[in-house]
Design an enzyme around this catalytic site. Structure first.
Site: not given
Ligand SMILES: Cc1cc2nc3c(=O)[nH]c(=O)nc-3n(C[C@H](O)[C@H](O)[C@H](O)COP(=O)(O)O)c2cc1C
Length: 364
Positions: A27, A101, A180, A183, A230, A270, A300, A321-322
């Site tokens: 994150l 990461q 992923a 990037y 990833r 999804r 999700g 994540g969130r």
């Molecule tokens: C605030 C935020 C920052 C994120 N930063 C990254 C990141 O640095 N690297 C990455 O691979 N994904 C990043 N993501 C994606 C999350 O790792 C994750 O795949 C995405 O939030 C979906 O999962 P969730 O539904 O559990 O939130 C980020 C997502 C959010 C919301």
């Protein structure tokens, strides 16, 4: 943890013993001023650590050209390596396992983040249109990129290798290569972006060459047992899509098997955008079955969904994540089936060292 709940059962990843399967997803929080990790990250990560829990750090730039946003951390200077140490130590002190990461943003960047105001690099010169950010009211804009020359690619591979070495020097247990979310590595893998006519473009094999060179270099440097990758073959973040994501995903996991890396971490089909979940006919089951290492899924997931994924053997681990961002004690809440704090999008990427960062409450 409670053995009746599949998500909260122990799991052995390589030589590492996890006490549950709830992973902190990477994150980005943009609170590493001037690309240096800050003392407030000690509290943030240690709050999200449980004994035997697995954590993945926010995306960490491998080099100055890898930057695409303000205040994301790096791993190319000694100052950055030293700044990561207390953060990693805090996670270890609570019994967590911590992977870094490592990341190059490629064309998801602008001249203001690049050394000497130069153009960002990519597989292509196709420019990305403005993308919504955070709450969706703001837009990031991007500069027209410059395709990497065939002679420059080995240097970027080497930057990944050096960043991985630095991650280990900082104390991390391993690295997750960021392949992923649109990037740099994905800008090579996916045919809607990669328009090269050299050996890094065209066929699937050619498009995956550079990411696999990175995997090989990093595995040679720190050991395959300390490397994850990833992927998000189905996603179209940052206008980075592929006409045949099934083939791309399968090609990559089969190739990864040759290197014997520790894990593959895949974003669910999804997830239409970084924050939007939709109905989707695709699944990651074919990739999961083809891959020999640990399979992590993300995107999700809630508690029930994660329990089902583990119970049905569709994954070994589930990254959140969130929900983890807003619930520092997420594994405990899942164990107790306790209510969850709501996340606040407005503070995902703000720079305050406390607000929206370390002030989400724990259970009483
Ligand atoms: C605030 C935020 C920052 C994120 N930063 C990254 C990141 O640095 N690297 C990455 O691979 N994904 C990043 N993501 C994606 C999350 O790792 C994750 O795949 C995405 O939030 C979906 O999962 P969730 O539904 O559990 O939130 C980020 C997502 C959010 C919301």
């Amino acid at each position: 943890m409670d053995t009746a709940i599949p998500l909260l059962t122990p799991y052995k990843i390589g030589n590492l013993n996890l006490s549950h399967r709830v992973v902190l997803a990477p994150l980005t929080r943009q609170r590493s001023y001037n690309n240096v990790p800050q003392p407030h990250a000690v509290l943030y990560y240690s709050q999200r650590t449980s004994n035997g829990g697995f954590l993945i750090s926010e995306a960490t730039c491998i080099s100055p050209t890898g930057r695409g946003y303000t205040d994301t951390p790096g791993l190319w200077t000694e100052e950055q390596v030293e700044a990561w140490k207390p953060i990693v130590d805090a996670v270890h002190a609570k019994g967590g396992i911590f992977f870094c990461q490592i990341w190059h943003s490629g064309r998801v960047s602008n001249t203001c983040y690049q050394p000497n105001g130069e153009a960002p690099v990519s597989s292509t010169d196709k420019q990305l249109s403005p993308q919504p950010r955070g709450s969706g009211n703001e837009f990031d804009t991007f500069a027209k990129p410059r395709p990497l020359t065939i002679h420059e690619i080995p240097h970027v591979v080497n930057d990944f290798r050096l960043a991985a070495r630095n991650a280990i020097r900082a104390g991390f247990d391993g690295v997750e290569i960021h392949g992923a979310n649109g990037y740099l590595l994905e800008q090579f893998m996916k045919d809607k972006v990669n328009d090269r006519i050299d050996e890094y473009g065209g066929s699937l094999e050619n498009r995956c060459r550079f990411p696999l060179e990175v995997v090989e270099a990093v595995a040679n440097e720190i050991g395959a047992e300390r490397v994850g990758l990833r992927l998000s073959p189905y996603a179209e973040y940052a206008e980075c899509g592929d006409t045949n994501p099934e083939a791309l995903g399968l090609y990559m996991v089969n190739a990864l098997n040759k290197y014997g890396i520790l894990y593959c971490h895949v974003v669910e089909p999804r997830m239409i955008t970084a924050g939007e979940k939709g109905e989707c006919p695709h699944s990651l089951v074919a990739m999961r079955k083809a891959f020999n290492g640990t399979f992590i899924v993300a995107g999700g997931y809630d508690r029930e969904d994660g329990i089902k994924a583990i119970a049905e053997d569709r994954a070994d681990l589930v990254a959140y994540g969130r929900l983890f961002l807003a619930n520092p004690d997420l594994p405990k809440r899942f164990q107790l089936n306790a209510p969850l704090n709501k996340y606040n999008r407005e503070t995902f990427y703000t720079s305050d060292p406390v607000v929206g960062y370390t002030d989400y409450p724990f259970l009483e």
